[in-house]
Design an enzyme around this catalytic site. Structure first.
Site, PDB file in Angstrom:
ATOM      1  N   ARG A  32      32.018  63.815  60.607  1.00 17.55           N
ATOM      2  CA  ARG A  32      32.072  65.131  59.929  1.00 17.55           C
ATOM      3  C   ARG A  32      30.677  65.748  59.789  1.00 17.55           C
ATOM      4  O   ARG A  32      30.554  66.981  59.722  1.00 17.55           O
ATOM      5  CB  ARG A  32      32.754  64.979  58.555  1.00 17.55           C
ATOM      6  CG  ARG A  32      33.116  66.319  57.886  1.00 17.55           C
ATOM      7  CD  ARG A  32      33.948  66.095  56.636  1.00 17.55           C
ATOM      8  NE  ARG A  32      34.464  67.310  56.013  1.00 17.55           N
ATOM      9  CZ  ARG A  32      34.023  67.805  54.847  1.00 17.55           C
ATOM     10  NH1 ARG A  32      33.094  67.170  54.163  1.00 17.55           N
ATOM     11  NH2 ARG A  32      34.554  68.919  54.362  1.00 17.55           N
ATOM     12  N   ILE A  58      34.832  74.519  55.961  1.00 17.60           N
ATOM     13  CA  ILE A  58      35.461  73.336  56.564  1.00 17.60           C
ATOM     14  C   ILE A  58      36.298  72.719  55.443  1.00 17.60           C
ATOM     15  O   ILE A  58      35.841  72.610  54.309  1.00 17.60           O
ATOM     16  CB  ILE A  58      34.401  72.348  57.112  1.00 17.60           C
ATOM     17  CG1 ILE A  58      35.036  71.065  57.673  1.00 17.60           C
ATOM     18  CG2 ILE A  58      33.343  71.983  56.077  1.00 17.60           C
ATOM     19  CD1 ILE A  58      34.020  70.126  58.377  1.00 17.60           C
ATOM     20  N   SER A  59      37.550  72.367  55.743  1.00 15.39           N
ATOM     21  CA  SER A  59      38.457  71.899  54.695  1.00 15.39           C
ATOM     22  C   SER A  59      38.016  70.566  54.101  1.00 15.39           C
ATOM     23  O   SER A  59      37.276  69.801  54.722  1.00 15.39           O
ATOM     24  CB  SER A  59      39.871  71.738  55.257  1.00 15.39           C
ATOM     25  OG  SER A  59      40.316  72.943  55.819  1.00 15.39           O
ATOM     26  N   GLN A  60      38.518  70.313  52.897  1.00 14.67           N
ATOM     27  CA  GLN A  60      38.286  69.047  52.208  1.00 14.67           C
ATOM     28  C   GLN A  60      38.897  67.902  53.036  1.00 14.67           C
ATOM     29  O   GLN A  60      40.037  68.018  53.500  1.00 14.67           O
ATOM     30  CB  GLN A  60      38.988  69.142  50.851  1.00 14.67           C
ATOM     31  CG  GLN A  60      38.908  67.904  49.998  1.00 14.67           C
ATOM     32  CD  GLN A  60      39.817  68.007  48.781  1.00 14.67           C
ATOM     33  OE1 GLN A  60      40.403  69.051  48.492  1.00 14.67           O
ATOM     34  NE2 GLN A  60      39.926  66.905  48.064  1.00 14.67           N
ATOM     35  N   PRO A  61      38.183  66.793  53.223  1.00 17.62           N
ATOM     36  CA  PRO A  61      38.718  65.680  54.028  1.00 17.62           C
ATOM     37  C   PRO A  61      40.105  65.202  53.591  1.00 17.62           C
ATOM     38  O   PRO A  61      40.967  64.938  54.440  1.00 17.62           O
ATOM     39  CB  PRO A  61      37.661  64.577  53.853  1.00 17.62           C
ATOM     40  CG  PRO A  61      36.389  65.329  53.643  1.00 17.62           C
ATOM     41  CD  PRO A  61      36.767  66.540  52.843  1.00 17.62           C
TER      42      PRO A  61
END
Ligand code: SAH
Length: 212
Positions: A32, A58-61
């Site tokens: 990431r 960028i989205s949360q993992p």
């Protein structure tokens, strides 16, 4: 910073809620830190969204893992992603599916993500710049569709691009908060499951929100 160690720690913390071992393995493989701007690298393994420029994130993992798990991929599927952004979710999909078409509205983000995914060696991804009609009709139908931007409703035009038996994961709600829907397309009806609350940047276009 030891990115490998930070990645392992983050992914371990997801194991309580994410049960699909293949999703966990994919999260361990994709770096990431290569999908965030240089100044955010030290936050790459915080479990939260991060800014990627152009007002996007960028989205949360955890959300990436949850959405991916819900797609129930086995390795053979053709997947459509709406909202390439950084390309991180795209890479996770490419690890777990046969072929990924990803569509992005902002040409600069599409270009950067495309170069990044090529440099990482992915050969089963095509990045397209969004057209007025939502999705990517030319490659339809898709076994799975993932929308990584918030929609006011489930767009009919996207449902039409989903194969019978296919799954669509899409955040639906207001511009500020949404519920994550899993739509399963059956022959004569669509089944909707609510996977819980979430917050995404807005899906923009004819079948969604106006640009702010
Ligand atoms: N999946 C991304 C998250 C990106 S944020 C990641 O992992 O980094 C959502 C993205 O959706 C933004 O880049 C935004 O430009 C894009 N977007 C918004 N409306 C869109 C549309 N109608 N078609 C394609 N992309 C769209």
């Amino acid at each position: 910073m030891d990115y490998e160690a930070a990645r392992s720690a983050l992914v371990s913390s997801l194991k309580g809620s994410i049960k699909d071992e293949q999703v966990i393995k994919a999260m361990l493989r994709v770096p990431r830190e290569l999908f965030v701007p240089p100044e955010e690298k030290h936050h790459a393994y915080d479990d939260r969204p991060l800014p990627i420029g152009m007002g996007q994130t960028i989205s949360q993992p955890y959300i990436v893992a949850l959405m991916t798990e819900a797609l129930e991929l086995t390795g053979r599927e053709k997947v459509l992603e709406i909202g390439t952004g950084s390309g991180y979710q795209t890479a996770i999909l490419a690890e777990l599916a046969g072929f990924v078409v990803t569509v992005e509205r902002i040409p600069e983000l599409a270009r950067v993500a495309g170069d990044r995914l090529s440099a990482l060696g992915y050969k089963n991804i095509v990045v397209q710049i969004a057209e007025p009609n939502i999705g990517w009709q030319a490659e339809a139908p898709y076994d799975a569709i993932i929308v990584t931007a918030a929609a006011p409703f489930v767009p009919e035009k996207l449902l039409n691009q989903l194969a019978v038996g296919g799954r669509m994961i899409i955040p639906v709600g207001s511009r500020y908060e949404q519920d994550l829907y899993k739509v399963i397309k059956h022959k004569d009806k669509n089944e909707i499951q609510n996977l819980g609350g979430c917050r995404f940047v807005s899906l923009i276009g004819e079948d969604a929100w106006d640009e702010e």
